[in-house]
Design an enzyme around this catalytic site. Sequence first.
Site, short mmCIF file in Angstrom:
data_model
loop_
_atom_site.label_atom_id
_atom_site.label_comp_id
_atom_site.label_asym_id
_atom_site.label_seq_id
_atom_site.Cartn_x
_atom_site.Cartn_y
_atom_site.Cartn_z
N SER A 1 0.83 -1.20 0.00
CA SER A 1 0.00 0.00 0.00
C SER A 1 0.88 1.26 0.00
CB SER A 1 -0.96 -0.04 1.19
OG SER A 1 -1.99 0.91 1.04
N ASP B 1 -8.15 -6.47 -5.70
CA ASP B 1 -7.96 -5.26 -4.89
C ASP B 1 -8.46 -4.06 -5.68
OD1 ASP B 1 -7.11 -3.21 -3.21
OD2 ASP B 1 -5.06 -3.25 -3.99
N HIS C 1 -6.13 -6.56 -1.40
CA HIS C 1 -5.05 -5.65 -1.04
C HIS C 1 -4.05 -6.30 -0.09
CE1 HIS C 1 -3.58 -1.52 -1.07
NE2 HIS C 1 -3.48 -1.52 0.25
#
Length: 471
Positions: free
Chosen positions: A178, A385, A448
């Site tokens: 991320s 994601d 994710h």
Amino acid sequence: MRFVLATALVLALVAATCNAAITKDQVTSLPGWDKALPSKHYSGYLPVGNGKGFLHYWFIESEKNPSTAPVVVWLNGGPGSSSLVGLLTENGQFQTNDNSLDEHGNITLLYNPYSWSTIANMLYVEQPKGVGFSYCAEGVDCVNTDESVGEEFADFLDGFFNGFSEYKKNDFYITGESYAGIYIPEILKAVDARGNLNLKGAAIGDGCIGNEVSTCGFQNQADRIAVEFYYGHGMYPQTLYPKIKDACGNFTKETQQCRAALSEMNRKIGNFDIYNVYDQCGSDQVTVSDIYRQLREAREFTTTGSQAFAVHPQLQKGVAGALNDYACGAEKVMGMWLSKPDVQKALHVDHQGRQQYRRTAADLRPLYKTLAQKYRILIYSGSVDACVPYWGSEEWTRELGFPEKEAWRPWTSPSSDEPNQEIQAGYVTTYNAGQHNFTFLTVSGAGHLVPQHKPAQALTMFKRFLNNQPF
């Protein structure tokens, strides 16, 4: 007087780091685990920024050959997400989720057979200063920027390898996900400049590449990537796609017609978990427009330290779980466990952080291109994601302009259900960045949090990356 005391404290901590870090920081037992630890654990603080901050680390030695195994940092993103999220809900030796809880509310740690510490010495760091259990010195404004992250993490690594000098010769990697896609190149740049570690490369999952570009820029190009991702996943009808393209063109500017078409798309998509569009735990059902509205405002985030850990803004509701794949409640139970006084005592932590973060890196693609020619870099994405979609990551990695070494193809991994059976795990493209490979890879069915959603495939990916083997 306060400055003198703070300086003395820093000097004492540095001395302890050099002479007794292993002794003072060793974790001998963990609440919720009634057996011997599978490998040695260490947890403590190291100073950064000339004593302005103190970063909490949790170091887990490899279960196999720790003296020769690589040392691998794991970082969560945010900015403001504790890396204990990665340790306790993704790739750490122990995990928490709804299966950890009994009817009386007691928490049992669950051993993770797909832990990355099965093959590497794993170093989880709550950074930057003020995140999670990490903290700033008294009287210091706890402010971080993308650039300060790099220099202060290089300070941390100097302290860590002074205290654990027996590992300084080992291969060293940095991994994360991320917003760590912004942290990690800044850290690599700072570590490269100091030139004192056996740095080999980095692996970044579902990562941002700047605050004014691609998905994490939360501008028109983020909408363009979202349109393609949702269309590819069959989340709105085919007849709407050309309508959006006609109204929005190349998404270079925002128009009323484009916003209307995107609003229609969002209505037809409905509610979903932006971290995994197939998730069924039901704790984070939001629309993409809601998420982007919350984050688009942003050049500064503040975490208040009201919990024992700080999670990514999009995970505040405690998202965990997926369709038939993994247990719900991972971060919920993690928060319960970390808030226990006996846990904090076992981990030698006694602070809760508070920080301000200024998102200052506009576009890191030029830095990525420079680093890829010096170090081995893997960019990987979960295929479901919607926060940082694979569509945008495939695009920017290709557009760095490196020649293809091996074109897009499937890659395989042992299955978690049938370890002796290879399954198709996703797709991979390898580029020639000079002396090193630069790789883009997808993990099918993962969101994710790739190591949580597809642990067997994530471990296979990690192992092949460390060993510089083809995927």
